[in-house]
Design a protein around this motif. Structure first.
Motif, PDB file in Angstrom:
ATOM      1  N   PRO A 157       0.710  -0.999  -0.173  1.00 26.89           N
ATOM      2  CA  PRO A 157      -0.156   0.234  -0.321  1.00 26.89           C
ATOM      3  C   PRO A 157       0.958   1.218  -0.239  1.00 26.89           C
ATOM      4  O   PRO A 157       0.686   2.413  -0.237  1.00 26.89           O
ATOM      5  CB  PRO A 157      -0.727  -0.212   1.255  1.00 26.89           C
ATOM      6  CG  PRO A 157      -0.442  -1.291   1.847  1.00 26.89           C
ATOM      7  CD  PRO A 157      -0.061  -2.124   0.813  1.00 26.89           C
ATOM      8  N   GLY A 158       1.851   1.021   0.603  1.00 30.69           N
ATOM      9  CA  GLY A 158       2.956   2.257   0.889  1.00 30.69           C
ATOM     10  C   GLY A 158       3.777   2.205  -0.878  1.00 30.69           C
ATOM     11  O   GLY A 158       3.991   3.734  -0.734  1.00 30.69           O
ATOM     12  N   LEU A 159       3.590   1.957  -1.525  1.00 26.36           N
ATOM     13  CA  LEU A 159       4.294   1.671  -2.719  1.00 26.36           C
ATOM     14  C   LEU A 159       3.730   2.349  -3.901  1.00 26.36           C
ATOM     15  O   LEU A 159       4.359   2.998  -4.878  1.00 26.36           O
ATOM     16  CB  LEU A 159       5.124   0.391  -3.088  1.00 26.36           C
ATOM     17  CG  LEU A 159       5.800  -0.530  -2.164  1.00 26.36           C
ATOM     18  CD1 LEU A 159       5.836  -1.449  -2.946  1.00 26.36           C
ATOM     19  CD2 LEU A 159       7.147   0.211  -2.533  1.00 26.36           C
ATOM     20  N   ARG A 160       2.453   2.647  -4.043  1.00 32.30           N
ATOM     21  CA  ARG A 160       1.163   3.450  -4.143  1.00 32.30           C
ATOM     22  C   ARG A 160       1.857   4.381  -4.075  1.00 32.30           C
ATOM     23  O   ARG A 160       0.301   4.962  -3.278  1.00 32.30           O
ATOM     24  CB  ARG A 160       0.061   2.763  -4.518  1.00 32.30           C
ATOM     25  CG  ARG A 160       0.061   1.359  -4.945  1.00 32.30           C
ATOM     26  CD  ARG A 160      -1.738   0.509  -4.122  1.00 32.30           C
ATOM     27  NE  ARG A 160      -1.096  -1.211  -4.480  1.00 32.30           N
ATOM     28  CZ  ARG A 160      -1.761  -1.755  -3.640  1.00 32.30           C
ATOM     29  NH1 ARG A 160      -2.466  -1.355  -2.272  1.00 32.30           N
ATOM     30  NH2 ARG A 160      -1.608  -3.342  -3.227  1.00 32.30           N
ATOM     31  N   ARG A 161       2.187   5.178  -4.613  1.00 30.04           N
ATOM     32  CA  ARG A 161       2.072   7.206  -4.184  1.00 30.04           C
ATOM     33  C   ARG A 161       2.065   7.916  -5.508  1.00 30.04           C
ATOM     34  O   ARG A 161       2.414   7.099  -6.462  1.00 30.04           O
ATOM     35  CB  ARG A 161       3.207   7.247  -3.154  1.00 30.04           C
ATOM     36  CG  ARG A 161       4.084   7.238  -3.837  1.00 30.04           C
ATOM     37  CD  ARG A 161       4.895   7.086  -2.748  1.00 30.04           C
ATOM     38  NE  ARG A 161       6.712   8.039  -3.312  1.00 30.04           N
ATOM     39  CZ  ARG A 161       7.851   7.031  -3.330  1.00 30.04           C
ATOM     40  NH1 ARG A 161       7.942   6.034  -2.921  1.00 30.04           N
ATOM     41  NH2 ARG A 161       8.635   7.359  -4.029  1.00 30.04           N
TER      42      ARG A 161
END
Length: 472
Positions: free
Chosen positions: A331-335
């Motif tokens: 989730p944190g890689l999608r930015r």
């Protein structure tokens, strides 16, 4: 017999420090003070006088004793005396095994009546702070009668033995166009396989509010003008590379459209880019994790395999670790990274003074320097400007050097050291470091730095070097 003592004073201060010689003055005994000099040499104070005794009348069985002293703030420090003896008196004391009757004579002179006779007096004593504003007084014992009479005070030379550092401030390069930027990361949530933004979906209200705040900060400041907005979107590695490329590009475009419609920005203001799969972010997470299969996963990430093949291998070989990555890392890689570039208008000196108090981040270093030049060097306002400048530009060598100089002018060598460490290698910085060492009494270490500064054309170093005397 009474001892008659006449006292004359040579004032030491700062008003006439530039005058190396004094006008000729005649003492009660007829001795003439042709010149005086009192100066600092390392940790010593040197006192020099050139005396002409030619006009002195000293009876054959008498002496005249000149007793110099330093006086300040109720302190009185006698320097070695100079005793001028008549012929019979000199013979008497020599025959009786004595050379003088003064307590601590520097020199005993036999007066030769009718002949030209000069004396160069020089002595030194350890420097103490009270001597900075001292008076050099000369007491005359004319006849050995033992009675002290107040004499007259002669103002011959004013000087100051305090070490006052000479610092070379550096004017920063003019920043013709003040370019600034605000950056951030937005972690927007999208419906699976969709690229459109739903402002109310999951974390989106908070993430969009962060972007709004950044843009509004610039838009609402009349001194700012936005020149570019850069957006770069990232997708996580699960799924196919082709699909992830579509999602990363589409979601970046969706954020651009959202911002453009909200603020009415023209399309040419934007620069967009995208990264189909955020493998770099995945590697950082795995390298810093405690996953049992960390090394195996890192080996796959660093391999030459195609992205889809890497992702399948991680999923199949390390299913437990993969499940953790899906839940905690992906989730944190999608930015979307965003950067707002803007310019700040220039300010004249009067405007800059006001801005310095309220929004110093809007000033360039050269604008702050211009403000400093309007204040008295060493004043609180002067020092505050350089303090603010180094806080706004902590990595600037010029800002650090000037902040160090402002502190060194106050004698604060210890406080200046952190700034000197980041002041660069200029000749001006060498002079400042030398001053710091001089203030600490580390004279031998200061000398090569002063020579470096002199070679670099820093004239202030020559003044600082005077405390070392004629050393090469």
């Amino acid at each position: 017999m009474k001892r008659i003592v006449l006292r004359y004073s040579l004032l030491l201060g700062s008003l006439l420090a530039a005058l190396p010689l004094v006008a000729q003055q005649t003492l009660q005994s007829g001795a003439e003070v042709r010149s005086t000099d009192v100066y600092r040499l390392r940790d010593s104070v040197v006192v020099e006088m050139h005396l002409d005794l030619s006009a002195m009348e000293v009876e054959s069985n008498r002496s005249v004793v000149l007793i110099p002293s330093l006086e300040a703030d109720g302190r009185h420090f006698e320097l070695p005396a100079l005793e001028v003896m008549g012929r019979r008196r000199r013979l008497y004391y020599e025959r009786n095994g004595q050379q003088h009757y003064a307590d601590t004579p520097w020199r005993v002179i036999r007066r030769k009546q009718g002949e030209e006779q000069t004396v160069d007096y020089r002595t030194s004593l350890r420097y103490e702070a009270w001597m900075d504003g001292a008076r050099l007084a000369v007491t005359e014992d004319l006849c050995g009668c033992g009675e002290v009479h107040p004499g007259s005070q002669l103002s011959l030379q004013q000087a100051d033995v305090a070490f006052r550092p000479r610092l070379a401030y550096v004017a920063p390069a003019v920043e013709v166009e003040k370019r600034r930027a605000l950056s951030g990361e937005a972690y927007l949530d999208f419906v699976v396989n969709r690229t459109d933004i739903n402002p109310g979906y999951r974390r989106n209200p908070e993430e969009l509010a962060r972007i709004h705040a950044s843009i509004d900060t610039i838009l609402h400041d009349r001194d700012f003008r936005i020149t570019r907005i850069t957006l770069r979107g990232f997708a996580s590695p699960e799924g196919t590379y082709r699909s992830n490329a579509r999602l990363a590009e589409g979601r970046t475009g969706a954020l651009k459209s959202y911002i453009s419609s909200r603020y009415g920005f023209v399309d040419t203001l934007f620069v967009t880019d995208f990264v189909p799969e955020n493998w770099e972010g995945l590697r950082r997470y795995v390298a810093g994790s405690t996953l049992a299969d960390r090394d195996g996963i890192l080996a796959l990430i660093d391999s030459d395999r195609e992205p889809d093949d890497k992702e399948r291998a991680i999923r199949s070989r390390y299913p437990e670790a993969y499940a953790t990555l899906l839940a905690e890392c992906y989730p944190g890689l999608r930015r979307t990274d965003y950067r707002i570039d803007y310019t700040v208008r220039s300010f004249n000196v009067d405007e800059a003074k006001a801005v310095l108090r309220t929004r110093p981040q809007n000033l360039s270093l050269d604008e702050m320097f211009a403000v400093a030049q309007t204040y008295e060097p060493g004043s609180d306002d002067f020092k505050q400007v350089f303090d603010v400048a180094v806080r706004m530009y902590p990595h600037s060598e010029v800002a650090n050097l000037n902040a160090a100089c402002a502190l060194l002018e106050q004698g604060l060598a210890e406080q200046a050291q952190p700034y000197l460490d980041k002041a660069g290698d200029s000749a001006q910085a060498a002079n400042a470091r030398a001053v710091s060492l001089l203030l600490q009494g580390r004279y031998d270490e200061a000398l090569p730095l002063l020579q470096q500064a002199l070679q670099g054309g820093v004239k202030e170093a020559e003044e600082n070097r005077k405390i070392l005397g004629n050393e090469e």
